[in-house]
Scaffold this motif. Structure first.
Motif, PDB file in Angstrom:
ATOM      1  N   ARG A 164      78.066 -33.400 -28.673  1.00 20.50           N
ATOM      2  CA  ARG A 164      78.414 -34.557 -29.501  1.00 20.50           C
ATOM      3  C   ARG A 164      79.879 -34.942 -29.300  1.00 20.50           C
ATOM      4  NH1 ARG A 164      75.097 -31.148 -32.285  1.00 20.50           N
ATOM      5  NH2 ARG A 164      73.306 -32.022 -33.428  1.00 20.50           N
ATOM      6  N   GLU A 165      80.749 -33.941 -29.265  1.00 19.56           N
ATOM      7  CA  GLU A 165      82.180 -34.207 -29.119  1.00 19.56           C
ATOM      8  C   GLU A 165      82.491 -34.885 -27.788  1.00 19.56           C
ATOM      9  OE1 GLU A 165      83.801 -30.350 -29.599  1.00 19.56           O
ATOM     10  OE2 GLU A 165      83.782 -30.408 -31.811  1.00 19.56           O
ATOM     11  N   ALA A 166      81.804 -34.452 -26.733  1.00 20.22           N
ATOM     12  CA  ALA A 166      82.035 -35.055 -25.426  1.00 20.22           C
ATOM     13  C   ALA A 166      81.576 -36.510 -25.416  1.00 20.22           C
ATOM     14  CB  ALA A 166      81.302 -34.258 -24.350  1.00 20.22           C
ATOM     15  N   SER A 167      80.430 -36.787 -26.045  1.00 20.30           N
ATOM     16  CA  SER A 167      79.921 -38.158 -26.085  1.00 20.30           C
ATOM     17  C   SER A 167      80.841 -39.059 -26.897  1.00 20.30           C
ATOM     18  CB  SER A 167      78.516 -38.168 -26.691  1.00 20.30           C
ATOM     19  OG  SER A 167      78.033 -39.483 -26.812  1.00 20.30           O
ATOM     20  N   LEU A 168      81.284 -38.577 -28.051  1.00 23.82           N
ATOM     21  CA  LEU A 168      82.183 -39.371 -28.894  1.00 23.82           C
ATOM     22  C   LEU A 168      83.531 -39.591 -28.211  1.00 23.82           C
ATOM     23  CD1 LEU A 168      81.381 -37.735 -32.350  1.00 23.82           C
ATOM     24  CD2 LEU A 168      80.684 -40.004 -31.562  1.00 23.82           C
ATOM     25  N   TRP A 175      75.447 -43.362 -33.373  1.00 24.79           N
ATOM     26  CA  TRP A 175      74.035 -43.619 -33.071  1.00 24.79           C
ATOM     27  C   TRP A 175      73.753 -43.486 -31.580  1.00 24.79           C
ATOM     28  CZ3 TRP A 175      69.353 -43.316 -34.305  1.00 24.79           C
ATOM     29  CH2 TRP A 175      68.353 -44.018 -33.622  1.00 24.79           C
ATOM     30  N   GLN A 176      74.654 -43.963 -30.712  1.00 30.82           N
ATOM     31  CA  GLN A 176      74.468 -43.803 -29.270  1.00 30.82           C
ATOM     32  C   GLN A 176      74.462 -42.322 -28.880  1.00 30.82           C
ATOM     33  OE1 GLN A 176      77.759 -46.241 -27.939  1.00 30.82           O
ATOM     34  NE2 GLN A 176      76.402 -47.950 -27.382  1.00 30.82           N
ATOM     35  N   THR A 177      75.287 -41.548 -29.542  1.00 31.74           N
ATOM     36  CA  THR A 177      75.327 -40.109 -29.273  1.00 31.74           C
ATOM     37  C   THR A 177      74.009 -39.454 -29.667  1.00 31.74           C
ATOM     38  OG1 THR A 177      77.720 -40.051 -29.626  1.00 31.74           O
ATOM     39  CG2 THR A 177      76.518 -37.969 -29.832  1.00 31.74           C
ATOM     40  N   ILE A 178      73.497 -39.840 -30.828  1.00 34.10           N
ATOM     41  CA  ILE A 178      72.224 -39.275 -31.270  1.00 34.10           C
ATOM     42  C   ILE A 178      71.099 -39.687 -30.342  1.00 34.10           C
ATOM     43  CG2 ILE A 178      70.501 -39.336 -33.128  1.00 34.10           C
ATOM     44  CD1 ILE A 178      72.839 -39.619 -35.096  1.00 34.10           C
ATOM     45  N   ARG A 180      71.149 -40.918 -27.138  1.00 31.46           N
ATOM     46  CA  ARG A 180      71.243 -40.621 -25.714  1.00 31.46           C
ATOM     47  C   ARG A 180      71.603 -39.166 -25.405  1.00 31.46           C
ATOM     48  NH1 ARG A 180      71.187 -45.097 -22.539  1.00 31.46           N
ATOM     49  NH2 ARG A 180      71.414 -47.126 -23.568  1.00 31.46           N
ATOM     50  N   VAL A 181      72.100 -38.430 -26.393  1.00 26.71           N
ATOM     51  CA  VAL A 181      72.531 -37.054 -26.134  1.00 26.71           C
ATOM     52  C   VAL A 181      71.759 -36.051 -26.991  1.00 26.71           C
ATOM     53  CG1 VAL A 181      74.480 -35.448 -26.159  1.00 26.71           C
ATOM     54  CG2 VAL A 181      74.829 -37.830 -25.480  1.00 26.71           C
ATOM     55  N   VAL A 182      71.769 -36.267 -28.300  1.00 28.02           N
ATOM     56  CA  VAL A 182      71.206 -35.269 -29.207  1.00 28.02           C
ATOM     57  C   VAL A 182      69.685 -35.203 -29.098  1.00 28.02           C
ATOM     58  CG1 VAL A 182      70.970 -34.567 -31.618  1.00 28.02           C
ATOM     59  CG2 VAL A 182      73.152 -35.451 -30.795  1.00 28.02           C
ATOM     60  N   LEU A 183      69.032 -36.350 -29.228  1.00 28.39           N
ATOM     61  CA  LEU A 183      67.562 -36.358 -29.199  1.00 28.39           C
ATOM     62  C   LEU A 183      66.983 -35.864 -27.873  1.00 28.39           C
ATOM     63  CD1 LEU A 183      66.508 -39.545 -31.199  1.00 28.39           C
ATOM     64  CD2 LEU A 183      66.179 -37.155 -31.818  1.00 28.39           C
ATOM     65  N   PRO A 184      67.494 -36.302 -26.702  1.00 24.86           N
ATOM     66  CA  PRO A 184      66.957 -35.758 -25.453  1.00 24.86           C
ATOM     67  C   PRO A 184      67.080 -34.240 -25.351  1.00 24.86           C
ATOM     68  CG  PRO A 184      68.201 -37.741 -24.996  1.00 24.86           C
ATOM     69  CD  PRO A 184      68.441 -37.412 -26.431  1.00 24.86           C
ATOM     70  N   ASN A 185      68.187 -33.680 -25.845  1.00 25.88           N
ATOM     71  CA  ASN A 185      68.372 -32.231 -25.765  1.00 25.88           C
ATOM     72  C   ASN A 185      67.580 -31.470 -26.820  1.00 25.88           C
ATOM     73  OD1 ASN A 185      70.650 -31.362 -23.709  1.00 25.88           O
ATOM     74  ND2 ASN A 185      71.263 -33.334 -24.563  1.00 25.88           N
ATOM     75  N   SER A 186      67.142 -32.162 -27.858  1.00 28.07           N
ATOM     76  CA  SER A 186      66.328 -31.500 -28.886  1.00 28.07           C
ATOM     77  C   SER A 186      64.835 -31.719 -28.658  1.00 28.07           C
ATOM     78  CB  SER A 186      66.715 -32.031 -30.273  1.00 28.07           C
ATOM     79  OG  SER A 186      66.486 -33.427 -30.375  1.00 28.07           O
ATOM     80  N   LEU A 187      64.466 -32.472 -27.617  1.00 30.42           N
ATOM     81  CA  LEU A 187      63.053 -32.769 -27.355  1.00 30.42           C
ATOM     82  C   LEU A 187      62.183 -31.519 -27.175  1.00 30.42           C
ATOM     83  CD1 LEU A 187      62.623 -35.941 -25.102  1.00 30.42           C
ATOM     84  CD2 LEU A 187      61.654 -35.469 -27.346  1.00 30.42           C
TER      85      LEU A 187
END
Length: 286
Positions: A164-168, A175-178, A180-187
């Motif tokens: 998250r920190e890297a994306s921000l 929302w873009q972080t969630i 494009r980053v968080v949801l794909p890695n939590s799939l």
């Protein structure tokens, strides 16, 4: 007793416990398959059921099982992902979020027959849906939702903070972080939760007896959500409880084997892509 000896003894006991559980599961599955696989045939799997004459199939029941499951997941998955993301990313630790988590966990422990009675009172009687596929799917959603919410929340929380920190830091919004980053890695974790709930829902009977009914339409493939929709698990119970067909034992054995095989195939269809995705994400993180 030294610490090393105690550690080896504890490890041995854990292995023995695991082997015993696997042995019980294997014996259970092999017995069902031994009894039911000889009954399976093209006519049985895709044929029409019969209330009186021998030789009926379970084609409509098999279709209804997947149709009701699909409808329930189409409603529960978006709600569960939204609630899980809210609890993990947006909600603060306060009385409201504690109440939401308590309500979710309490709903997960409600016996399925109670949910079935609730669905019959609300969907079948109060809303006038009668015994229908849509009533069964909406009630089944109540069974799936709490498990999916908790699994989604935990899967989102398990994504490393530095992602998250890297994306921000690159200028992305929350929302873009969630998205494009968080949801794909939590799939992978979310898919695991969907697999567990789908397998449980396919074998559910109490809920669907009170909401979807114990009859099927004249057509094997019937997309009418207002018609009654007996599933494979309900049919298994029905033929052994009140069925009049002379070969009801064979039908029950075949239905049980078909249900086990279907759930195993469904688990593989969900698990294999999840493992592949997990490896890709793991390789991309190094």
């Amino acid at each position: 007793m030294s610490a090393k000896v105690f550690d080896k003894l504890a490890t041995l006991l854990m292995w023995l416990a695991g082997i015993v559980i696997l042995g019980i599961l294997a014996a259970f599955l092999l017995f069902i398959l031994y009894k039911g696989v000889p009954v399976l045939s093209w006519d049985f799997i895709f044929g029409k059921s019969s209330d009186i004459q021998a030789g009926g199939g379970v084609g409509a029941q098999l279709f209804n099982s997947f149709y009701i499951l699909l409808l329930s997941l189409l409603v529960s998955i978006p709600l569960a992902i939204g609630a899980g993301v809210y609890l993990a990313e947006y909600a603060h630790d306060n009385k409201l979020t504690d109440l939401i988590r308590l309500s979710t966990e309490s709903l997960a422990t409600v016996p399925s027959i109670v949910l079935g009675l609730f669905g019959m009172i609300i969907f079948v009687n109060a809303l006038g849906m009668g015994f229908s596929i849509i009533g069964g799917a909406l009630t089944l959603m109540l069974l799936n939702l709490p498990v999916l919410v908790r699994v989604t929340e935990e899967a989102v929380r398990n994504v490393p903070v530095h992602y998250r920190e890297a994306s921000l830091a690159l200028g992305a919004t929350k929302w873009q972080t969630i998205w494009r980053v968080v949801l794909p890695n939590s799939l992978p974790g979310i898919i695991t939760g969907i697999t567990l709930t789908a397998g449980r829902a396919l074998g559910e009977t109490a809920i669907l007896i009170f909401t979807a009914g114990t009859t099927v339409g004249r057509q094997i493939v019937n997309f009418d959500v207002t018609s009654a929709g007996e599933t494979l698990a309900v049919h298994l119970w029905y033929v052994m409880a009140v069925g009049l067909v002379p070969d009801r034992v064979e039908i029950a054995n075949g239905s049980g084997a078909l249900l086990v095989i279907t759930i195993l195939i469904l688990n593989l269809l969900f698990t294999i892509p999840s493992r592949i995705l997990q490896r890709k994400l793991g390789a991309g993180g190094h």
